[in-house]
Design a protein around this motif. Structure first.
Motif, PDB file in Angstrom:
ATOM      1  N   VAL A  39       5.081   2.320  -6.792  1.00 18.86           N
ATOM      2  CA  VAL A  39       4.883   3.621  -6.139  1.00 18.86           C
ATOM      3  C   VAL A  39       3.825   3.503  -5.050  1.00 18.86           C
ATOM      4  N   TYR A  40       2.740   2.819  -5.351  1.00 17.59           N
ATOM      5  CA  TYR A  40       1.649   2.677  -4.384  1.00 17.59           C
ATOM      6  C   TYR A  40       1.987   1.660  -3.296  1.00 17.59           C
ATOM      7  N   ASN A  42       4.939   1.191  -2.138  1.00 20.55           N
ATOM      8  CA  ASN A  42       5.943   1.817  -1.278  1.00 20.55           C
ATOM      9  C   ASN A  42       5.361   2.927  -0.413  1.00 20.55           C
ATOM     10  N   SER A  43       4.133   3.311  -0.688  1.00 18.68           N
ATOM     11  CA  SER A  43       3.506   4.352   0.119  1.00 18.68           C
ATOM     12  C   SER A  43       3.048   3.763   1.451  1.00 18.68           C
ATOM     13  N   LYS A  44       2.684   4.639   2.374  1.00 15.24           N
ATOM     14  CA  LYS A  44       2.173   4.198   3.671  1.00 15.24           C
ATOM     15  C   LYS A  44       0.662   4.375   3.760  1.00 15.24           C
ATOM     16  N   SER A  45       0.043   4.504   2.606  1.00 11.28           N
ATOM     17  CA  SER A  45      -1.411   4.633   2.565  1.00 11.28           C
ATOM     18  C   SER A  45      -2.049   3.248   2.521  1.00 11.28           C
ATOM     19  N   GLN A  48      -4.122   2.854  -0.765  1.00 10.97           N
ATOM     20  CA  GLN A  48      -3.314   2.618  -1.962  1.00 10.97           C
ATOM     21  C   GLN A  48      -2.784   1.190  -1.995  1.00 10.97           C
ATOM     22  N   ARG A  49      -2.328   0.701  -0.867  1.00 14.83           N
ATOM     23  CA  ARG A  49      -1.839  -0.680  -0.823  1.00 14.83           C
ATOM     24  C   ARG A  49      -2.985  -1.667  -1.034  1.00 14.83           C
ATOM     25  N   THR A  52      -4.036  -1.644  -4.737  1.00 19.07           N
ATOM     26  CA  THR A  52      -2.978  -2.274  -5.535  1.00 19.07           C
ATOM     27  C   THR A  52      -2.999  -3.786  -5.372  1.00 19.07           C
ATOM     28  N   CYS A  79       5.740  -6.064   2.043  1.00 20.88           N
ATOM     29  CA  CYS A  79       4.647  -5.328   2.697  1.00 20.88           C
ATOM     30  C   CYS A  79       3.987  -6.157   3.793  1.00 20.88           C
ATOM     31  N   TYR A  86      -0.406   3.634   9.180  1.00 25.59           N
ATOM     32  CA  TYR A  86      -0.880   4.105   7.889  1.00 25.59           C
ATOM     33  C   TYR A  86      -1.170   5.606   7.889  1.00 25.59           C
ATOM     34  N   ASP A  87      -1.073   6.189   6.702  1.00 27.37           N
ATOM     35  CA  ASP A  87      -1.321   7.625   6.548  1.00 27.37           C
ATOM     36  C   ASP A  87      -2.726   8.007   6.993  1.00 27.37           C
TER      37      ASP A  87
END
Length: 276
Positions: A39-40, A42-45, A48-49, A52, A79, A86-87
């Protein structure tokens, strides 16, 4: 420290619960945990990446899962090849896009000749830099406009140019930290891809440009890990990595003084300046 604690905790989360008989219809704990991590990833943050990547790296360092979850390793590697805004820069980038579109509309209003189609609805940071840099600068210089109009356009051009430079700088900082953390996860899980360009470059960039000393030191550790893993690899990138590191060390004269060769001028006895 938090990422290290979560990495240690990961070693226990993925273990089967005692006294539970897992049937084929039940998901084992490691699959449930990997779904949370995805989930993290796959985010654009960037944050978070980044976190992780640090957690997975610590998990792989302490007790790498066996067999490796292929969906996790493939996503981490994916990734590293993505080009993501990024967000964390979303607000400034959205404002920048709006200002740039308004600027383009104004250029069209005054019928200044430039390639409108090249700057469509979807604009990248590079396109905005180009438009508000040499393109519009040359336009304003080569076309006769009323002084107030020219002054207004120049002020807007400079404002957008400053904003895009700051946004691009922020994006670069997030990219350096995030990609290096994800590479650390790849190294600790020992799932190196065939081509190492997306592995070596983020670590070298982090060693050069990372502003957080803890993350920079971690990247240096991971770079040493990469060299160790590639000792028997063919072709081996280690010689190039070491050469680049030596070049980096020599590039700072405050750390590595420059040695200047001075010609030794021999002074003859006749030039001693002593009268006979």
């Amino acid at each position: 420290m938090a990422a290290r604690m979560l990495g240690l905790l990961s070693c226990y989360i993925v273990r089967p619960a005692p006294g539970v008989l897992y049937t084929p219809e039940m998901e084992p704990p490691i699959e449930c945990y990997v779904k949370v991590l995805l989930v993290y990833l796959n985010s654009k943050s960037a944050i978070q990446r980044l976190v992780t990547g640090l957690v997975v790296a610590e998990w792989g360092k302490l007790c790498p899962p066996s067999p490796l979850p292929t969906n996790l390793t493939s996503r981490v590697l994916g990734c590293l090849t993505e080009n993501v805004y990024y967000d964390e820069i979303a607000l400034s980038f959205t404002r920048l896009l709006q200002d740039t579109r308004d600027f383009i509309a104004t250029l069209k209003h005054y019928k200044l000749p430039f390639d409108h189609e090249q700057y469509g609805k979807v604009l990248t940071l590079e396109q905005i830099q180009q438009l508000t840099g040499p393109v519009s600068s040359q336009l304003l210089a080569s076309n006769k406009l009323k002084p107030k109009v020219a002054e207004s356009l120049e002020e807007r051009r400079r404002a957008i140019q400053g904003a895009v430079s700051q946004t691009a700088s922020d994006q670069q900082l997030f990219t350096v930290s995030t990609q290096a953390a994800l590479v650390g996860a790849v190294l600790m899980l020992k799932c190196l891809p065939e081509k190492l360009s997306h592995i070596v470059k983020p670590l070298m960039e982090s060693v050069k440009r990372e502003k957080n000393e803890i993350l920079q030191a971690l990247s240096a550790t991971h770079l040493a890990r990469l060299v160790d893993l590639c000792v028997e690899r063919t072709p081996c990138p280690n010689s190039k990595i070491i050469t680049n590191l030596c070049t980096l060390l020599r590039s700072d004269p405050e750390f590595t003084p420059r040695i200047v060769d001075l010609e030794n001028s021999s002074v003859g006895s006749s030039d001693s300046g002593v009268e006979s």
